[in-house]
Write a protein that holds these residues in place. Structure first.
Motif, mmCIF file in Angstrom:
data_model
loop_
_atom_site.group_PDB
_atom_site.id
_atom_site.type_symbol
_atom_site.label_atom_id
_atom_site.label_comp_id
_atom_site.label_asym_id
_atom_site.label_seq_id
_atom_site.Cartn_x
_atom_site.Cartn_y
_atom_site.Cartn_z
ATOM 1 N N MET A 1 0.852 -1.168 0.000
ATOM 2 C CA MET A 1 0.000 0.000 0.000
ATOM 3 C C MET A 1 0.901 1.235 0.000
ATOM 4 N N SER A 2 0.632 2.147 -0.902
ATOM 5 C CA SER A 2 1.409 3.375 -0.944
ATOM 6 C C SER A 2 0.800 4.404 0.003
ATOM 7 N N ASP A 3 1.637 5.333 0.428
ATOM 8 C CA ASP A 3 1.180 6.391 1.324
ATOM 9 C C ASP A 3 0.775 7.615 0.525
ATOM 10 N N ALA A 4 -0.037 8.460 1.149
ATOM 11 C CA ALA A 4 -0.453 9.722 0.544
ATOM 12 C C ALA A 4 -0.209 10.828 1.560
ATOM 13 N N LEU A 27 -0.845 7.755 14.135
ATOM 14 C CA LEU A 27 -1.796 8.564 13.374
ATOM 15 C C LEU A 27 -2.136 7.875 12.062
ATOM 16 N N ARG A 28 -1.149 7.307 11.401
ATOM 17 C CA ARG A 28 -1.369 6.585 10.139
ATOM 18 C C ARG A 28 -2.360 5.440 10.328
ATOM 19 N N ALA A 29 -2.145 4.624 11.352
ATOM 20 C CA ALA A 29 -3.027 3.484 11.610
ATOM 21 C C ALA A 29 -4.427 3.949 11.988
ATOM 22 N N TYR A 30 -4.516 5.024 12.784
ATOM 23 C CA TYR A 30 -5.814 5.541 13.197
ATOM 24 C C TYR A 30 -6.613 6.022 11.989
ATOM 25 N N LEU A 31 -5.958 6.781 11.097
ATOM 26 C CA LEU A 31 -6.664 7.289 9.916
ATOM 27 C C LEU A 31 -7.071 6.157 8.982
#
Length: 85
Positions: A1-4, A27-31
């Motif tokens: 999965m790529s990040d944005a 924060l990444r996992a929460y979003l």
């Protein structure tokens, strides 16, 4: 999965990061989890249509568009009365 990259106000990022941390998440996992739990407008409309069809099949209740408008107006009136608007 790529990040944005998403640009939001610093205060919003800090708030979301604090909420995430309180749940033991980055924060990444929460979003990512939040995005999985929310419905798109199309998904909400599809779910509402399925619910409407199930209620109609179960109860035989199938209001016309005019009846729905009248009921919505009555609900709006009552909510305004309760909230003082």
């Amino acid at each position: 999965m790529s990040d944005a990259n998403v640009r939001i106000p610093e205060e919003a990022k800090d708030r979301l990061a604090a909420i995430a941390a309180s749940e033991g998440l980055s924060l990444r996992a929460y979003l990512a989890r939040l995005a999985e739990t929310l419905l798109t407008p199309q998904e909400r409309a599809e779910r509402a249509e399925r619910a409407r069809a199930a209620i109609e099949e179960w109860s035989g209740y199938a209001p016309t568009a005019a009846e729905e408008r009248d009921l919505d107006s009555e609900l709006d009136r009552r909510l305004a009365q309760v909230t003082g608007r």
